[in-house]
Design a protein around this motif. Sequence first.
Motif, short mmCIF file in Angstrom:
data_model
loop_
_atom_site.label_atom_id
_atom_site.label_comp_id
_atom_site.label_asym_id
_atom_site.label_seq_id
_atom_site.Cartn_x
_atom_site.Cartn_y
_atom_site.Cartn_z
N ASN A 39 0.80 -1.23 0.00
CA ASN A 39 0.00 0.00 0.00
C ASN A 39 0.83 1.27 0.00
OD1 ASN A 39 -2.56 -1.33 0.08
ND2 ASN A 39 -2.08 -1.90 2.18
N SER A 40 2.12 1.16 -0.16
CA SER A 40 2.95 2.36 -0.20
C SER A 40 2.95 2.96 -1.60
CB SER A 40 4.38 2.03 0.23
OG SER A 40 5.00 1.22 -0.72
N GLY A 41 3.18 4.21 -1.66
CA GLY A 41 3.26 4.88 -2.95
C GLY A 41 1.90 5.18 -3.55
N ALA A 42 1.94 5.75 -4.73
CA ALA A 42 0.73 6.11 -5.44
C ALA A 42 0.00 4.86 -5.93
CB ALA A 42 1.07 7.01 -6.63
N TYR A 43 -1.26 5.01 -6.24
CA TYR A 43 -2.07 3.88 -6.68
C TYR A 43 -1.47 3.23 -7.92
CZ TYR A 43 -6.05 1.12 -8.18
OH TYR A 43 -6.84 0.08 -8.56
N ARG A 82 11.70 3.33 0.64
CA ARG A 82 10.55 4.24 0.69
C ARG A 82 9.65 3.89 1.87
NH1 ARG A 82 8.23 3.64 -4.37
NH2 ARG A 82 6.97 1.95 -3.59
N VAL A 83 9.41 2.61 2.08
CA VAL A 83 8.55 2.17 3.19
C VAL A 83 9.21 2.49 4.53
CG1 VAL A 83 7.60 0.13 4.34
CG2 VAL A 83 7.28 0.46 1.89
N SER A 84 10.52 2.33 4.62
CA SER A 84 11.20 2.58 5.90
C SER A 84 11.06 4.03 6.34
CB SER A 84 12.68 2.21 5.80
OG SER A 84 13.40 3.16 5.06
N ARG A 85 10.74 4.92 5.42
CA ARG A 85 10.62 6.35 5.73
C ARG A 85 9.20 6.80 6.04
NH1 ARG A 85 14.68 8.08 0.88
NH2 ARG A 85 16.60 7.58 1.97
N ILE A 86 8.25 5.88 6.05
CA ILE A 86 6.87 6.24 6.38
C ILE A 86 6.78 6.59 7.86
CG2 ILE A 86 4.49 5.38 6.53
CD1 ILE A 86 5.10 3.61 4.09
N ARG A 87 6.29 7.74 8.17
CA ARG A 87 6.25 8.22 9.56
C ARG A 87 5.36 7.39 10.47
NH1 ARG A 87 6.93 14.60 9.97
NH2 ARG A 87 8.45 14.83 8.32
#
Length: 117
Positions: free
Chosen positions: A37-41, A76-81
């Motif tokens: 579910n990360s990132g744009a659709y 990218r996922v590791s940087r999700i707050r």
Amino acid sequence: AIHDAEPSLITSHGADFFGQDRHLLADVVALAPWIANSGAYDDRQASAPLAAAMEARESLTVPADAAAVYAEQLLRVSRIRQLRPRASALARALADAAARAAADGEPWTWTTEEGAR
């Protein structure tokens, strides 16, 4: 108290002396929805293979070119707050290992290991 060993995932190109990392398989599986579910659709189709591999709970060999893509997705996922610190650290460790495999031009391998019964 003594606890039974839990199933784990051993990845190549890790940070230890032997070039491996060991992660709890349950933690890797729990990280899969964040990948999916990360990132744009529109980008979700690109991250679907990594999420499926994480949920599969089986050994895997990832070609170097795919490892480079996986490294970017995991970073990218590791940087999700909203991601908890432990899960973020897991995503970062996996991203680093994937990046090392890609930089070496070698396949990135995952080996599952069942806990003691």
